[in-house]
Motif scaffolding. Structure first.
Motif, mmCIF file in Angstrom:
data_model
loop_
_atom_site.group_PDB
_atom_site.id
_atom_site.type_symbol
_atom_site.label_atom_id
_atom_site.label_comp_id
_atom_site.label_asym_id
_atom_site.label_seq_id
_atom_site.Cartn_x
_atom_site.Cartn_y
_atom_site.Cartn_z
ATOM 1 N N ARG A 139 -29.008 -16.422 -18.771
ATOM 2 C CA ARG A 139 -28.198 -17.217 -17.852
ATOM 3 C C ARG A 139 -26.776 -16.689 -17.955
ATOM 4 N N ALA A 140 -26.264 -16.151 -16.884
ATOM 5 C CA ALA A 140 -25.014 -15.395 -16.921
ATOM 6 C C ALA A 140 -23.791 -16.292 -17.051
ATOM 7 N N SER A 141 -22.847 -15.829 -17.871
ATOM 8 C CA SER A 141 -21.556 -16.493 -18.009
ATOM 9 C C SER A 141 -20.557 -15.476 -18.554
ATOM 10 N N TYR A 142 -19.421 -15.342 -17.889
ATOM 11 C CA TYR A 142 -18.409 -14.376 -18.302
ATOM 12 C C TYR A 142 -17.031 -15.031 -18.279
ATOM 13 N N LEU A 143 -16.184 -14.588 -19.181
ATOM 14 C CA LEU A 143 -14.816 -15.069 -19.293
ATOM 15 C C LEU A 143 -13.877 -13.872 -19.185
ATOM 16 N N VAL A 144 -12.828 -14.008 -18.388
ATOM 17 C CA VAL A 144 -11.851 -12.929 -18.230
ATOM 18 C C VAL A 144 -10.693 -13.145 -19.204
ATOM 19 N N MET A 145 -10.404 -12.099 -20.019
ATOM 20 C CA MET A 145 -9.300 -12.165 -20.980
ATOM 21 C C MET A 145 -8.494 -10.875 -20.905
ATOM 22 N N ARG A 146 -7.327 -10.891 -21.528
ATOM 23 C CA ARG A 146 -6.489 -9.701 -21.691
ATOM 24 C C ARG A 146 -6.164 -9.518 -23.160
ATOM 25 N N ASN A 147 -5.928 -8.268 -23.541
ATOM 26 C CA ASN A 147 -5.469 -7.919 -24.887
ATOM 27 C C ASN A 147 -6.442 -8.360 -25.978
ATOM 28 N N MET A 223 -18.708 -15.530 -33.835
ATOM 29 C CA MET A 223 -17.307 -15.152 -33.610
ATOM 30 C C MET A 223 -16.579 -16.265 -32.878
ATOM 31 N N TRP A 224 -15.332 -16.510 -33.306
ATOM 32 C CA TRP A 224 -14.440 -17.454 -32.638
ATOM 33 C C TRP A 224 -13.144 -16.734 -32.334
ATOM 34 N N VAL A 225 -12.713 -16.809 -31.082
ATOM 35 C CA VAL A 225 -11.478 -16.166 -30.659
ATOM 36 C C VAL A 225 -10.585 -17.209 -30.007
ATOM 37 N N ALA A 226 -9.348 -17.304 -30.494
ATOM 38 C CA ALA A 226 -8.357 -18.207 -29.919
ATOM 39 C C ALA A 226 -7.174 -17.376 -29.431
ATOM 40 N N GLN A 227 -6.774 -17.611 -28.200
ATOM 41 C CA GLN A 227 -5.663 -16.858 -27.617
ATOM 42 C C GLN A 227 -4.729 -17.841 -26.911
ATOM 43 N N SER A 229 -1.735 -17.487 -26.119
ATOM 44 C CA SER A 229 -0.983 -16.756 -25.102
ATOM 45 C C SER A 229 -1.455 -15.311 -25.120
ATOM 46 N N ARG A 230 -1.095 -14.543 -24.096
ATOM 47 C CA ARG A 230 -1.556 -13.157 -24.008
ATOM 48 C C ARG A 230 -1.059 -12.312 -25.165
ATOM 49 N N ALA A 231 0.007 -12.728 -25.833
ATOM 50 C CA ALA A 231 0.586 -11.918 -26.905
ATOM 51 C C ALA A 231 0.000 -12.233 -28.275
ATOM 52 N N HIS A 232 -0.733 -13.332 -28.392
ATOM 53 C CA HIS A 232 -1.205 -13.765 -29.709
ATOM 54 C C HIS A 232 -2.701 -14.057 -29.666
ATOM 55 N N THR A 233 -3.431 -13.462 -30.608
ATOM 56 C CA THR A 233 -4.884 -13.630 -30.653
ATOM 57 C C THR A 233 -5.331 -13.820 -32.097
ATOM 58 N N LEU A 234 -6.180 -14.798 -32.327
ATOM 59 C CA LEU A 234 -6.793 -15.035 -33.630
ATOM 60 C C LEU A 234 -8.289 -14.793 -33.507
ATOM 61 N N VAL A 235 -8.834 -13.964 -34.381
ATOM 62 C CA VAL A 235 -10.255 -13.638 -34.362
ATOM 63 C C VAL A 235 -10.864 -14.013 -35.709
ATOM 64 N N VAL A 236 -11.948 -14.776 -35.676
ATOM 65 C CA VAL A 236 -12.713 -15.107 -36.875
ATOM 66 C C VAL A 236 -14.142 -14.628 -36.649
ATOM 67 N N LEU A 237 -14.625 -13.770 -37.527
ATOM 68 C CA LEU A 237 -15.955 -13.169 -37.385
ATOM 69 C C LEU A 237 -16.744 -13.351 -38.670
ATOM 70 N N GLY A 238 -18.005 -13.739 -38.533
ATOM 71 C CA GLY A 238 -18.879 -13.872 -39.690
ATOM 72 C C GLY A 238 -20.232 -13.234 -39.427
#
Length: 327
Positions: A139-147, A223-227, A229-238
Motif C-alpha cells: 500500500r503506497a505512501s511517500y513523504l517529501v523531505m529535504r536535506n 528508524m525515527w527521523v525528526a526534522q 526545520s530544513r536545517a536540523h535533522t535528528l536520526v535514530v536508527l536501531g
C-alpha cells in the motif's frame, strides 16, 4: 597489495525504453567477479508484469574474522555461481498500491576450500536448484523531505506498508543433502509524525529440512527521523540481527562504515548483531552554485556482533570520549 579493476555497465531502458541491461567485471589481487542481467522490471506501481534474469560468478578469497582480530582467522577460496529467473504478474495495480504473484527459479554452485589446500586438493563442485512462488503486496505512501539523504533536492521517503512471502522446493533431487524447503519474507511500514516519520522493517530467509532449521537470517530495522526545520535533522536508527549457520564470509560484520563508526573494519563479527545510532545533522549550506552543500553532524553509536555461545562483544563511542569496547 594489488590494485582493483572495476568495469560496470547499466542501462535501465536499453530496449524499447523498457528493458534494462547490466554487466559488470571486477578483478582484484585475490579474485574476480563477473555479473550480467537483463529484463523487464516493474517500472511503476501500475506496471502489470515483470520478467528478469541475472547471472553472477565469483572466484576469490573469503576472509573470516574472529573476536575483533584485524588479521583473518581463516581464509577460504570460494567458487560461487548463481543464475536466477524471476517473473511476476500484478493481480491488481494502481497508484495506491499493488498485489503481485510471482515465480522464481535458480541454479547455484557454492563451494569453499581452505586456500592452503587449493594447489593440492581437488576443488569440490556442488550444484543445487530451487523453484517456488511468492506473494507481494504493498500500500503506497511517500513523504517529501529535504536535506535527509542529500542537500537541497526534494526526496521521496518510502513509508509504504509492504508484505512479501515466498517458498521454494529444496529436495535432494535438486542437489541438497536433505529434502527440505526454503522460506523468504519481509514486511514493513512507515508512519508520518509531526516534523518527521518512523519506519519499521523486517526481513527473514531460511532453509528448513526434516531435522529443523538448516540455515537462516533475520534482520529487524527501525528508524525515527525528526526534522523541525530544513536545517536540523535528528536520526535514530536501531538494528537487530540473528543468523543460523551463515555462509562463510556473510556473517554480520560491523566497524568503520557499518556499525560503530569509530572502530576499525571487522571489529565485530558474528551471527548475532545489535546496532543503535543517534545522529544530529545541521545543514549549514544547502546549495552553493548548485554544486556544493555543507553540513555538520554529531553522533553516538553503540553496537556489536558476536557468535552464539561466545561472550557478547559490543562497543560505543561518545563525542566527549575515546572509543571503547565492552565484553
Amino acid at each position: 597489495a594489488g590494485g582493483v579493476l572495476t568495469l560496470q555497465f547499466r542501462q535501465p531502458r536499453l530496449i524499447a525504453n523498457r528493458i534494462y541491461a547490466t554487466a559488470g567485471y571486477q578483478h582484484r589481487s585475490d579474485g574476480r567477479a563477473v555479473s550480467a542481467g537483463m529484463g523487464l522490471p516493474f517500472l511503476s506501481l501500475t506496471s502489470r508484469s515483470s520478467l528478469t534474469t541475472n547471472v553472477y560468478d565469483f572466484d576469490g578469497d573469503v576472509l573470516r574474522f574472529l573476536e575483533g582480530d584485524p588479521v583473518p582467522n581463516e581464509v577460504l577460496r570460494r567458487r560461487y555461481t548463481i543464475g536466477r529467473l524471476d517473473g511476476a504478474l500484478a493481480l491488481s495495480a494502481s497508484t495506491a498500491g499493488f498485489v503481485r504473484l510471482g515465480l522464481f527459479s535458480q541454479i547455484r554452485r557454492d563451494d569453499f576450500l581452505d586456500t592452503s589446500l587449493v594447489a593440492s586438493t581437488e576443488f569440490p563442485h556442488t550444484v543445487t536448484a530451487a523453484v517456488g512462488p511468492y506473494f507481494w503486496a504493498s500500500r503506497a505512501s511517500y513523504l517529501v523531505m529535504r536535506n535527509f539523504r542529500s542537500f537541497s533536492r526534494e526526496e521521496d521517503v518510502d513509508l509504504s506498508s509492504t508484505f512479501l512471502v515466498g517458498t521454494y522446493a529444496a529436495p535432494t533431487a535438486f542437489g541438497y543433502e536433505h529434502d527440505g524447503f526454503g522460506l523468504q519474507g519481509n514486511a514493513g511500514t512507515g508512519v508520518r509524525l509531526p516534523g518527521g516519520f518512523a519506519t519499521l522493517r523486517a526481513a527473514a530467509t531460511g532453509l528448513v529440512s526434516g531435522s529443523g532449521l538448516d540455515s537462516g537470517t533475520v534482520r529487524v530495522t527501525g528508524m525515527w527521523v525528526a526534522q523541525p526545520s530544513r536545517a536540523h535533522t535528528l536520526v535514530v536508527l536501531g538494528q537487530l540481527g540473528w543468523q543460523e549457520n551463515p555462509t562463510p564470509g556473510e556473517e554480520f560484520d560491523l566497524g568503520l562504515n557499518r556499525g560503530p563508526r569509530a572502530f576499525y573494519a571487522h571489529a565485530f563479527t558474528g551471527d548475532r548483531m545489535i546496532n543503535v545510532l543517534v545522529e544530529y545533522r545541521w545543514t549549514m549550506l544547502e546549495s552553493w552554485g548548485d554544486v556544493l552543500g555543507l553540513g555538520l553532524a554529531g553522533f553516538v553509536d553503540y553496537g556489536g556482533a558476536w557468535y552464539e555461545g561466545s561472550p557478547r562483544r559490543t562497543g560505543t563511542v561518545r563525542l566527549d570520549s575515546a572509543p571503547r569496547a565492552a565484553q
